[in-house]
Motif scaffolding. Structure first.
Motif, PDB file in Angstrom:
ATOM      1  N   GLY A 155       0.706  -1.230  -0.017  1.00 44.91           N
ATOM      2  CA  GLY A 155       0.039  -0.078  -0.092  1.00 44.91           C
ATOM      3  C   GLY A 155       0.716   1.430  -0.045  1.00 44.91           C
ATOM      4  O   GLY A 155       0.312   2.355   0.311  1.00 44.91           O
ATOM      5  N   LEU A 156       2.023   1.163  -0.497  1.00 49.12           N
ATOM      6  CA  LEU A 156       3.045   2.238  -0.388  1.00 49.12           C
ATOM      7  C   LEU A 156       3.428   2.664  -1.894  1.00 49.12           C
ATOM      8  O   LEU A 156       3.541   1.642  -2.867  1.00 49.12           O
ATOM      9  CB  LEU A 156       4.205   2.003   0.288  1.00 49.12           C
ATOM     10  CG  LEU A 156       4.194   1.599   1.891  1.00 49.12           C
ATOM     11  CD1 LEU A 156       5.665   1.209   2.427  1.00 49.12           C
ATOM     12  CD2 LEU A 156       3.748   2.834   2.467  1.00 49.12           C
ATOM     13  N   GLY A 157       3.350   4.063  -2.040  1.00 51.60           N
ATOM     14  CA  GLY A 157       3.803   4.387  -3.388  1.00 51.60           C
ATOM     15  C   GLY A 157       5.422   4.651  -3.353  1.00 51.60           C
ATOM     16  O   GLY A 157       6.156   4.667  -2.387  1.00 51.60           O
ATOM     17  N   MET A 158       5.778   4.462  -4.858  1.00 47.07           N
ATOM     18  CA  MET A 158       7.289   4.885  -5.039  1.00 47.07           C
ATOM     19  C   MET A 158       7.259   5.382  -6.347  1.00 47.07           C
ATOM     20  O   MET A 158       6.575   5.241  -7.274  1.00 47.07           O
ATOM     21  CB  MET A 158       7.914   3.399  -4.840  1.00 47.07           C
ATOM     22  CG  MET A 158       9.387   3.479  -4.790  1.00 47.07           C
ATOM     23  SD  MET A 158      10.255   1.952  -4.879  1.00 47.07           S
ATOM     24  CE  MET A 158      10.866   1.753  -6.564  1.00 47.07           C
ATOM     25  N   GLY A 159       8.284   6.303  -6.345  1.00 43.34           N
ATOM     26  CA  GLY A 159       8.829   6.819  -7.602  1.00 43.34           C
ATOM     27  C   GLY A 159      10.426   6.800  -7.887  1.00 43.34           C
ATOM     28  O   GLY A 159      11.074   6.960  -6.795  1.00 43.34           O
ATOM     29  N   TRP A 160      10.372   6.516  -9.031  1.00 44.70           N
ATOM     30  CA  TRP A 160      11.838   6.342  -9.286  1.00 44.70           C
ATOM     31  C   TRP A 160      12.376   7.790 -10.181  1.00 44.70           C
ATOM     32  O   TRP A 160      12.010   8.120 -11.055  1.00 44.70           O
ATOM     33  CB  TRP A 160      12.054   5.267 -10.529  1.00 44.70           C
ATOM     34  CG  TRP A 160      13.500   5.176 -10.902  1.00 44.70           C
ATOM     35  CD1 TRP A 160      14.685   5.983 -10.816  1.00 44.70           C
ATOM     36  CD2 TRP A 160      13.990   3.897 -11.406  1.00 44.70           C
ATOM     37  NE1 TRP A 160      15.627   5.332 -11.526  1.00 44.70           N
ATOM     38  CE2 TRP A 160      15.417   4.038 -11.988  1.00 44.70           C
ATOM     39  CE3 TRP A 160      13.377   2.450 -11.951  1.00 44.70           C
ATOM     40  CZ2 TRP A 160      16.195   3.173 -12.664  1.00 44.70           C
ATOM     41  CZ3 TRP A 160      14.081   1.731 -12.499  1.00 44.70           C
ATOM     42  CH2 TRP A 160      15.534   1.922 -12.759  1.00 44.70           C
ATOM     43  N   VAL A 161      13.304   8.399  -9.361  1.00 43.14           N
ATOM     44  CA  VAL A 161      13.734   9.683  -9.890  1.00 43.14           C
ATOM     45  C   VAL A 161      15.139   9.388 -10.691  1.00 43.14           C
ATOM     46  O   VAL A 161      16.179   8.927  -9.919  1.00 43.14           O
ATOM     47  CB  VAL A 161      13.774  10.842  -9.009  1.00 43.14           C
ATOM     48  CG1 VAL A 161      14.577  12.330  -9.629  1.00 43.14           C
ATOM     49  CG2 VAL A 161      12.357  11.163  -8.191  1.00 43.14           C
ATOM     50  N   SER A 162      15.131   9.819 -11.886  1.00 44.00           N
ATOM     51  CA  SER A 162      16.715   9.485 -12.644  1.00 44.00           C
ATOM     52  C   SER A 162      17.118  11.149 -13.231  1.00 44.00           C
ATOM     53  O   SER A 162      17.885  10.986 -13.897  1.00 44.00           O
ATOM     54  CB  SER A 162      16.380   8.685 -13.710  1.00 44.00           C
ATOM     55  OG  SER A 162      15.590   9.113 -14.646  1.00 44.00           O
TER      56      SER A 162
END
Length: 236
Positions: A155-162
């Motif tokens: 139930g957790l969000g994640m974002g990949w920043v490159s």
């Protein structure tokens, strides 16, 4: 005469568990909006354990994770992203203003911030990399995807920043020579998951039809897979 449906493989998960796997895959999103909060240590350990169980070429395990717990580091990390965001916008030409309206990171808002780096000494790993040295990045990407899917299941969000200068980030975090950062992972609670990929919702790009990306035998030869009748359809 109807064709009999094939028996499921002997080692298949129960149907409910299969649905959970596919649900995580289809509902995973590259999140940019976070609601603060926190991630329990035992949950974070589970997520990192999932990442560490990713496949890696030659079992090289090139991933290294740096958890940013010093809140004073968030501002310079955010500044690195902002610097590159402006440079990226300038490189996009006509789409510059459109890009600048997009939210591309949650470095300041996410409950947890992880930096993923490729380990130093990777040149020692030849198995599977002699002709394809980029398989270190491919292996680390599998670890990130494992973490991403596990996070969605939790139930957790994640974002990949490159969007950052890797040399500047390596210097900021004291990486040894040869180590290379490839991701800033923003992780934590969110108000809601996007109902579709954010860049698709913002009309930056659209998901390509799968049929246009799958070929049989040679490049560009359309696959017959989509011409085959579905399981259980009437046949002769």
């Amino acid at each position: 005469m109807a064709c009999p449906e094939p028996e499921p493989p002997a080692h298949a998960f129960p149907e409910a568990e299969q649905r959970g796997v596919y649900r995580a895959i289809h509902e995973r999103r590259d999140m940019r909006h976070f609601s603060g909060g926190s991630v329990a240590p035992e949950v974070l350990r589970r997520l990192l354990e999932a990442a560490h169980h990713a496949p890696s070429v030659g079992f090289m395990q090139p991933w290294r994770f740096i958890r940013i717990t010093d809140t004073t580091l968030r501002a310079p990390l955010h500044a690195l992203v902002e610097q590159e965001r402006i440079r990226t916008a300038q490189a996009l030409g006509q789409r510059q203003e459109e890009f600048m309206r997009l939210k591309v990171q949650g470095v300041l808002e996410a409950a947890e911030l992880l930096v993923v780096a490729l380990a130093d000494g990777r040149e020692q790993h030849v198995f599977g990399r002699r002709t394809l040295p980029q398989m270190d990045v491919a292996s680390a990407s599998c670890a990130i995807q494992n973490l991403w899917l596990a996070a969605r299941a939790e139930g957790l969000g994640m974002g990949w920043v490159s969007i950052f200068d890797p040399l500047a980030l390596a210097q900021l975090l004291g990486l040894p020579a040869g180590a290379e950062p490839i991701a800033l992972l923003c992780l934590g609670p969110v108000q809601a998951f996007y109902d579709q990929p954010m860049l698709q919702r913002e009309r930056w790009a659209q998901r390509a039809p799968l049929e246009s990306l799958v070929f049989d035998n040679t490049w560009g030869h359309a696959s017959a897979l989509w011409a085959e009748p579905p399981a259980g359809a009437a046949g002769v």
